[in-house]
Every structure is written in structure tokens, then in C-alpha cells.
Enzyme design. Structure first.
Site, mmCIF file in Angstrom:
data_model
loop_
_atom_site.group_PDB
_atom_site.id
_atom_site.type_symbol
_atom_site.label_atom_id
_atom_site.label_comp_id
_atom_site.label_asym_id
_atom_site.label_seq_id
_atom_site.Cartn_x
_atom_site.Cartn_y
_atom_site.Cartn_z
ATOM 1 N N HIS A 147 13.779 -9.438 -20.116
ATOM 2 C CA HIS A 147 14.418 -9.063 -18.842
ATOM 3 C C HIS A 147 14.044 -7.637 -18.422
ATOM 4 C CE1 HIS A 147 17.178 -12.531 -19.549
ATOM 5 N NE2 HIS A 147 17.049 -12.128 -20.809
ATOM 6 N N SER B 124 -5.236 9.321 -4.305
ATOM 7 C CA SER B 124 -4.618 9.104 -3.006
ATOM 8 C C SER B 124 -5.310 10.011 -2.000
ATOM 9 C CB SER B 124 -3.132 9.447 -3.098
ATOM 10 O OG SER B 124 -2.631 9.788 -1.816
ATOM 11 N N LYS C 185 -2.176 12.249 -7.396
ATOM 12 C CA LYS C 185 -2.071 10.838 -7.768
ATOM 13 C C LYS C 185 -3.290 10.293 -8.492
ATOM 14 C CE LYS C 185 0.521 8.058 -5.700
ATOM 15 N NZ LYS C 185 1.562 7.187 -6.181
ATOM 16 N N GLU D 297 -3.834 -3.306 -10.040
ATOM 17 C CA GLU D 297 -3.071 -3.834 -8.898
ATOM 18 C C GLU D 297 -3.835 -4.948 -8.185
ATOM 19 O OE1 GLU D 297 -0.859 -0.476 -6.619
ATOM 20 O OE2 GLU D 297 -2.505 0.445 -7.712
#
Ligand code: ARG
Length: 480
Positions: free
Chosen positions: A171, A292, A298, A305
Site C-alpha cells: 500500500h 528543466s 532539476k 516517466e
């Protein structure tokens, strides 16, 4: 498109490119032709189409169905065309509809009337089925190797991480301590199953449909087994109607691709989570991340992804082909031309994902310290505490309740239960004693789970040895 220019061409006496034009006399609708055309994507099948046609022509010559001299001319012509295609010199004609007619038309242009004998005893319906099966077989063999390499990447990485302990999650809540090697080998198990599925599907893919004709078989004395042997098929299909209508080989391949893309997606999701500052469990190598355009600090896990995102495309391909075949009466229907784009797209998406996943795993740096910090949460040892009570004769349900009460007490009082002494435990009304708490450690919790398939380091080392025996050396050694 330019009706006028076509008419001009016709007026000049240009030959119609259609190989089936005999009974047609009306004009053409270029938009309808563009709608039906497939050469812009099925030219990918060209090497297989040439190979299949060469074997077919040789067989026609051997069986004296066409003059052997013509068969030789056809074979030489096809070989030359094959070389031109491989070298990128072949000029694809969108007017010639598909890969099959492009090649046949060019063959006849080059060798003359003998070219017109190639399509004897053959239909595009069995021809395209051959091409796709040859393509699939190649793809399967290549993907089987990629899967093996990915598994090898997990095994090699796991071998160095047996002693690294981190929280296992259920979970997405910290559950119990596990060895990082055990976690990594879970992925080895998934991708190994994908490999087995592919190898199993290969048996059903690797059968020759040629000889099925358009639907009913062929009136010529074909040597189907000879062609099958020459093309490396394990045998021939046994029902001509099934053979031309069947897209199971593709649906099956896409099903395996879909499942494997789901595995890639779950892996990708973990890499995304683990590389966040909140987890800090892994640092992905630079090539698999990007910056970024706005925020200078970043470093985003873009490859992971996209791996997660692209899994949807693979499922989309499976869904698209499933919908294309679901309502089709036997046998061939033109809808089936819609099988190729999903197949190619899914195959390429899957291949790229497998390749990059192996590279990401091989170059990732796991942060044992962050994992140790996360696993030092004593609540992860609550089950082990209950197990100690069970060892003292308490029924498990009661032990569960007892530990649960202590957890609640600690949460309320802000104390860590590993820091409680007997006086405090008694005051809390607990049957747990300090010596029990002293027995608890993440590493002991790991090593206690020594069943087959458990995370105990001894078991994980046994598993590693099993994997290492399964994987041939070169696959283990390969780096990028
Ligand atoms: N391009 C077609 C396909 O991919 C080849 C088979 C065409 N057969 C036919 N009867 N029109 O399905």
C-alpha cells in the site's frame, strides 16, 4: 491528389500500376487509393517478402509449375531488389498500394514476362501471412535476447546488494525490511516470465501459411514442406481458412508485449519514486534524466516517466488489433491490413523500453544509507515482535493485538517502542518485555524469512546462484 496529372499520364499511355486491374474500367479516386494503400508502413516487411518470394519461386521451379529458367530469373531479380531495398536505393511507389505489389511490379519491370509467373499458386492473403510470421519470428528472437539482457542487469546489480536492507512496501506504506537484492530479483522474475511467454508463442508463430492461397488452398502440386524448411519454419499450417484469417500470432505477441510493458511501467514508477528527494533511494545516471527549462536545480527522471507513459501505447496496440479482428467473419477481410501499424509500433516501443531499462539499472546508484535510514523505523519490526510472542506460546491473533496496543501507546506518548524498559511496558499494560525488544533488528528480520522465496540473505544468495547458472556469461558481462 492531382487527378489531372494522372489523367495526363494515362493519356500518354502510362501502364496502370495495379496488378489486379483486368476487370476494372472506371476511373480512379486517388483519395480512396490513398486510404487503401499500406506501402508507407508495410515496406518494413520487404526483406521478409523478398525471402518468402524467393523460396516460393524456387519451389515453383523445382516442381515444374513454372519453367525452371524463369524461376532462376525471378530469384536473381528478387535478390537484386533485396539488395537495393537494404541499401535504401529502392523507389517505393505509393500508387502500387502495398509492399507485395511494389516488389512484384519492379521485378517484372526488371526481368520482363518471367516476373508475371511469381504469383502463380499464391495470393496476397497467404503471402502477407508469411511475411508477418517471418517478421514476428525475428522480433521474438531479438526480444528474447533483450529480455535476457535485462534480467542479467538485475541479477548483476542484485549480486552487489544482498546486504543492503530497505523497507519493503505494501500500500506504499513501509511494511517489512527486505534485501535490495530480493527486490531487484522480483523484476528478474517478471521479465523472465515474459521471455518464457515469447518462446512459447514462437512455436505457434513459426509455421508456414504459404500454400493456403486466397482461402481454400492451391490446385498446384506445391511442396509446402520444402518451402517451410528453406524459410526455417518448424512446419506448415493445417487449415487454409484459418491460415489466411488468423492474426493470433500478432495478438499473442502484443499480449506478451503489453504484459511486459506493464512490468516496465511498474519498474519505471519505482525509479521515479525512488529518485525523488522524499525517498532518495536511487540516483539515475545522467543520460536517463533531463533538466528543466525553468528550474536550474532539476534533474528529472524523464526516461522512466516515458517508459511508464509509453506502456499505454502498447496496450493501445493490443486493444486496436483486438477490435479490428473481433467482428470478422472468416476468412481474410481487408480490415486485417490494420494489424501492421499496431504491431510495428508496439514492437519498437517495447524493444526501446527493454534496452533502456537494462541500461538504467546497470548505471543506477543505489543509496544504501537512505535505505538504512528508512528501514530504521522500529515499526517495521512489529510483525517480528508478534512472532517473538508467538514463540513464547501466545496465539498469533493475541500477539498481533498486543503489539498493536503498544504501537498505539507509542504513537500517543511519542516514544519509540524499542526504547521502552520493563517498567514502562508494565505501566502501559503490555505483556511485551524489554528482552523481546532487544531481539529486534532489520537484518535479523530479513534473515528470519528463510523460506524458499523469502528475503533471508541465505535464500537470496541461493536465488542469485540459480539465476547466474541460468544466464550465459556474455549476457552477464555486457555493460552498455
Ligand atoms: N496489404 C494487404 C494486407 O496487409 C495484403 C493482402 C491484401 N489482400 C487482398 N485480398 N486485398 O492485408
Amino acid at each position: 491528389m492531382k487527378r489531372g496529372s494522372r489523367q495526363k499520364r494515362k493519356a500518354k499511355g502510362a501502364k496502370p500500376v495495379r496488378l489486379w486491374g483486368g476487370r476494372f474500367s472506371e476511373g480512379r479516386d486517388p483519395e480512396a487509393e490513398a486510404y487503401m494503400a499500406s506501402v508507407h508502413f508495410d515496406s518494413k516487411l520487404a526483406p521478409y517478402d523478398v525471402r518468402g518470394s524467393i523460396s516460393h519461386a524456387r519451389m515453383l521451379g523445382r516442381q515444374k509449375i513454372i519453367p525452371p529458367a524463369d524461376a532462376r530469373k525471378i530469384v536473381a531479380g528478387l535478390e537484386a531488389i533485396g539488395r537495393d531495398i537494404a541499401a535504401g536505393r529502392f523507389r517505393w511507389d505509393p500508387d502500387a498500394e502495398d509492399v507485395h505489389m511494389n516488389i512484384e511490379k519492379e521485378l517484372t519491370r526488371r526481368i520482363g514476362v518471367a516476373g508475371g509467373r511469381l504469383h502463380t499458386a499464391r495470393s496476397r492473403n497467404d503471402q502477407v501471412a508469411v511475411d508477418v510470421r517471418l517478421y514476428l519470428r525475428d522480433r521474438i528472437d531479438h526480444t528474447v535476447e533483450l529480455l535476457k539482457d535485462l534480467v542479467a542487469a538485475f541479477v548483476k546489480t542484485a549480486a552487489g546488494q544482498v546486504d543492503t536492507v530497505l523497507p519493503g512496501y505494501t500500500h506504499l506504506q513501509r511494511a517489512q525490511p527486505v534485501s535490495l537484492a530480493h527486490h531487484l530479483l522480483a523484476y528478474a522474475a517478471m521479465f523472465w516470465r515474459d521471455r518464457e511467454r515469447l518462446l512459447d508463442a514462437r512455436k505457434r508463430v513459426n509455421l508456414l501459411p504459404l500454400g493456403s492461397g486466397a482461402i481454400a488452398g492451391s490446385p498446384y502440386a506445391l511442396d509446402r514442406e520444402g518451402v517451410a524448411k528453406e524459410l526455417g519454419f518448424d512446419g506448415v499450417t493445417r487449415n487454409s481458412m484459418d491460415a489466411v484469417a488468423d492474426r493470433d500470432p500478432i495478438v499473442e505477441f502484443l499480449s506478451v508485449a503489453n504484459l511486459s510493458a506493464l512490468h516496465l511501467s511498474r519498474l519505471a514508477e519505482e525509479l521515479v519514486l525512488w529518485s525523488s528527494a522524499e525517498f532518495g533511494f536511487v540516483r539515475l545516471a545522467e543520460p536517463y534524466t533531463s533538466g528543466s527549462s525553468l528550474m536550474p536545480q532539476k534533474r528529472n527522471p524523464d526516461v522512466a516517466e516515458l517508459m511508464r507513459g509509453k506502456s499505454g501505447r502498447v496496450f493501445g496496440s493490443l486493444a486496436a488489433l483486438s477490435m479490428a479482428v473481433k467482428g470478422l467473419p472468416l476468412t481474410y477481410n481487408r480490415d486485417l491490413q490494420e494489424d501492421k501499424e499496431p504491431l510495428f509500433d508496439a514492437a519498437e516501443t517495447w524493444t526501446a523500453g527493454l534496452t533502456l531499462a537494462a541500461r538504467m539499472i546497470r548505471t543506477a546508484r543505489f543509496n544504501a544509507q537512505a535505505m538504512r535510514a528508512a528501514v530504521s523505523d522500529p515499526l517495521l519490526l512489529a510483525t517480528d515482535l508478534a512472532d517473538i510472542l508467538v514463540g513464547e506460546g501466545m496465539p498469533f491473533r493475541e500477539a498481533h493485538e498486543e503489539v498493536g496496543k503498544l504501537v498505539a501507546f507509542c504513537e500517543k506518548s511519542g516514544r519509540s517502542f524499542t526504547g521502552l524498559d520493563d517498567a514502562a511496558l508494565r505501566k502501559a499494560g503490555s505483556k511485551i518485555r524489554k528482552w523481546m525488544l532487544g531481539e529486534l533488528s532489520p537484518l535479523d528480520a530479513v534473515d528470519a524469512r528463510a523460506v524458499t522465496g523469502g528475503t533471508a540473505r541465505r535464500e537470496v544468495r541461493k536465488e542469485l546462484a540459480r539465476w547466474q547458472k541460468l544466464l550465459p556469461e556474455p549476457a552477464q558481462k555486457r555493460t552498455r
